[in-house]
Structures are given as C-alpha cells and as structure tokens.
Design an enzyme around this catalytic site. Sequence first.
Site, PDB file in Angstrom:
ATOM      1  N   SER A 160       0.743  -1.185  -0.054  1.00 15.42           N
ATOM      2  CA  SER A 160      -0.139  -0.106  -0.049  1.00 15.42           C
ATOM      3  C   SER A 160       0.700   1.430   0.052  1.00 15.42           C
ATOM      4  O   SER A 160       0.354   2.422  -0.325  1.00 15.42           O
ATOM      5  CB  SER A 160      -0.947  -0.167   1.379  1.00 15.42           C
ATOM      6  OG  SER A 160      -0.314  -0.318   2.434  1.00 15.42           O
ATOM      7  N   HIS A 211      -5.568  -3.926  -1.752  1.00 13.54           N
ATOM      8  CA  HIS A 211      -5.651  -2.833  -2.677  1.00 13.54           C
ATOM      9  C   HIS A 211      -5.881  -3.413  -4.281  1.00 13.54           C
ATOM     10  O   HIS A 211      -6.174  -3.041  -5.287  1.00 13.54           O
ATOM     11  CB  HIS A 211      -4.278  -2.304  -2.720  1.00 13.54           C
ATOM     12  CG  HIS A 211      -4.075  -1.454  -1.633  1.00 13.54           C
ATOM     13  ND1 HIS A 211      -4.174  -0.228  -1.549  1.00 13.54           N
ATOM     14  CD2 HIS A 211      -3.823  -1.747  -0.217  1.00 13.54           C
ATOM     15  CE1 HIS A 211      -4.199   0.426  -0.254  1.00 13.54           C
ATOM     16  NE2 HIS A 211      -3.812  -0.590   0.498  1.00 13.54           N
ATOM     17  N   LYS A 231     -11.482   0.256  -0.611  1.00 12.91           N
ATOM     18  CA  LYS A 231     -10.691   0.672  -1.797  1.00 12.91           C
ATOM     19  C   LYS A 231     -11.330   0.288  -3.089  1.00 12.91           C
ATOM     20  O   LYS A 231     -11.965   1.547  -3.516  1.00 12.91           O
ATOM     21  CB  LYS A 231      -9.377   0.037  -1.516  1.00 12.91           C
ATOM     22  CG  LYS A 231      -8.822   0.066  -0.191  1.00 12.91           C
ATOM     23  CD  LYS A 231      -7.411  -0.522  -0.049  1.00 12.91           C
ATOM     24  CE  LYS A 231      -7.254  -0.475   1.480  1.00 12.91           C
ATOM     25  NZ  LYS A 231      -7.260   0.665   2.468  1.00 12.91           N
TER      26      LYS A 231
END
Length: 413
Positions: free
Chosen positions: A192, A220, A251
């Site tokens: 990340s 992610h 996300k």
Amino acid sequence: MTEIQDATDAFRKDLSSSTFVRAMVETGVRPFYRTMHMTGAGEAVVEGRDVVMAGCNDYLGLSTDPRVTAAAAEALTRYGASCSGARTLNGTLPLHGELEGRIADFLGTEAAAVVTTGFQANLAVAAMIGRGDIVFSDMSNHASLVDGIRLGAGRRVLYPHSDTARLDTLLEQATAAEPTAGKVLVTDGMFSMDGDLCRLPALTELAARHGARLVVDGAHDIGLLGPGGRGVAEHFGLMDRVDLFTGTLSKCFGSTGGFLAGPAHVVDYLRYSARSILFSASMPPAALAAGIAALGIAAAEPWRRRRVLALAEALRAGLRALGYDTGDSVTPVVPVLIGDATTCALMWQALLDEGVFTNAVGAPAVPEGRCVIRVTVQATHSDVHLERILDAFAAAGRRVGLVPELPAQAVAR
Ligand SMILES: Cc1ncc(COP(=O)(O)O)c(C=O)c1O
C-alpha cells in the site's frame, strides 16, 4: 484527572518522539485529520476548498457513483443504520449472505465471510496461526496483517520485503528445527505504500515446496488487477494457488467492510473462532448494499481498471520527467520519494496550495529519512486532473527546491 507522580504515570506519553510528527509541528503543516469529503469524479472539498483528490484509495471511483449511493440509501431506509450486534447473534441480514455469495463467486472460492472492516479481516488470520504453527510475514505487510499474526499463538518469522531467497532459507531452517510445525506464509498482494506487487509466483512455489499455506491480503489489488479484476493472483494466473484471501471493500469497492475468502471449512472455522468476527458488530446495511452494487459495477465495467492503470502509468512518466523518483510502483499507488520529514511537510502543503490533495507519509510507515508523498489516481480522473497533478508537482517542487527553476526565457513564454 487523578494526580500521579510524574515518573510512574503511564499517560506521560507525547508525540515528540516521532520525527515526522515533530516536523509537522515545527513547520506548522497539518497533513492529517483534515476535514474533507469527496465530491465525485476525482475531486474533493478540503476544509471548504475544491481540490483534485490524489490521496485516497477509491481507485475505481465508485464511492460516489450514483448507483452505489442509491443502493446504500435504500438499504439504510429498509434496514436501519446498524444491525446493533454481531453476526453470530442478531447481526445477520440477507445482505450479508448475498455479499458473501458475490465475493466467493467473484474470486472462485468455496466460501467467503464478510467482516466489518478489512483490518478485522486481517486480525481474523490470527485464528489460523495456532500454537505449534509458524507464520512467515513480509516486513512491509500492512499493520493489520502484522497485528493479526501477532495475535496468533504461533511463532512469527519476518522476512525482508519481497526477499523470497531469504524466505526460502528461513522456511528450510524452520522445517529442520520444528519438522511437525504447520507453516503459513502471509503477504500483501499489492503493497500500500510502495505500490509494488508481491512476488506471487515465487511465493506459491515456496509454499508448495515447503508444505506451507499461503494467505494473500488483496485489499488493494482485488477489483483492480488481472483480466477479470480478481487481483494479484489472477494477474499472475495463480488464483488456485492461494489458500486464503483477505480483502476490503474500502478501496476498489467504494464502501467499508472486509472479507475472507477460501475453502468452506476454513471460512466456517473462522466464523466461530476469529475474535474480530465474533466480538464486533456486523457490517451495517448501507455499507453492505454499497459493496454489493460496487462489486457488480467493477465486474461489468472493466474500463475502470484499464483507465486507472493507464493514468498511473502516465502519472509516473510525468513525475519521472520532472526528475522525481517513483520507486517500484506499477499500480495506482505512486510514492514520490522526498526524503526528510521537513521537506515532505513543505511539499505536501505546497501541493495543497496548488489545489491537489495527496498523502504525506513518514516513519514508521516508511523508513526514517525516506518520507514520500503518496499519490493515487482514480478511474474517474480526467486528463485535465492528471495535468493538474503534474503541474502542481512542477510548481510545488520548484517552491521547495526539488525541481530546478525554469530558465528565464521559459518563464517569459
Ligand atoms: C493492505 C491493507 N490491508 C488491509 C487494510 C485495512 O482495510 P480497512 O480500511 O477496510 O480496515 C488496509 C487499509 O489501509 C490495507 O492497506
């Protein structure tokens, strides 16, 4: 407050030990806890000011999509604001089962369990690391995965970021020393802060050779990478080699909530053993409905993945042309190396002054002295947004001394 003799007061703690926070205080820059909200299509209002949003994880631009917000509003009206309890007792709506089914279908796993946040999904991994097991963790794994394995009863072994040769040695040593131990490898799929990918081909090979289970946090990358958006495992053609996925809806899926997906017996075990599932209120109705809608849109609109990846590529090229170092990023997370904390603070403020919101990141999220401005793009950013981000990096960089001043004749033009 009670008076406690200074030296023994457990509350005698302050933020001055963090060089990063100290730099913020000394420069008067406030990159954290600013009040803001997204206004849609790659923009936000930060304390009353319109800016380009280049510092959030809404990669597919779904958090403000009208289909997602309408689904959330309908669920809110129908089921209320909260389930007021844990899944096990009164906290299971039809929407929980529906979302779990959608996630399992999407990832091609036997089952999935949704939890209230991605952080809690990773804390649940603790339940898979029993006494006598050994867990091997990449040193750059997300804090939630780190905490999850800390809560596990087994022994922890850390390996340097993506150093699969070192991991191989550590696995060999562990097998020699404790031949009956169960082994679990845990890794972020996409990291990340650096925006790089785990070395999944090597990790799956090591897992198979050493008889280890492999857990991948797809927070992610699920929704973003791979031909069908199934994440890093699909990107490498290795979906069936991951034993357990963890992930988040906060996300790519424009909502809030976490999940675990894998074999049915593992997911069932987690439902009854993971304390972050058992002892916390379940995902609320609006977040569930938003997640279900966003999953459908993400699957049906592959242009979003293509667009955000292409924008990230163009952003990296533009930043490199200005002389910035964007590290190993290959994703919409683009870290721009700044160096010391004071310059990072000043750069962050200069970017905001230019109308672009980014993330200032210092130790412990990155090594001391290697502060970065973390820039992220979204599928809904226009080419004009991208230009504004790059123009801001040029102007702010000149102000802070990271980009050379333009020659006089260039300014005159
Ligand atoms: C890699 C990774 N895993 C897990 C999480 C936690 O997800 P959530 O925000 O849903 O709690 C994050 C959040 O930043 C993350 O970056």
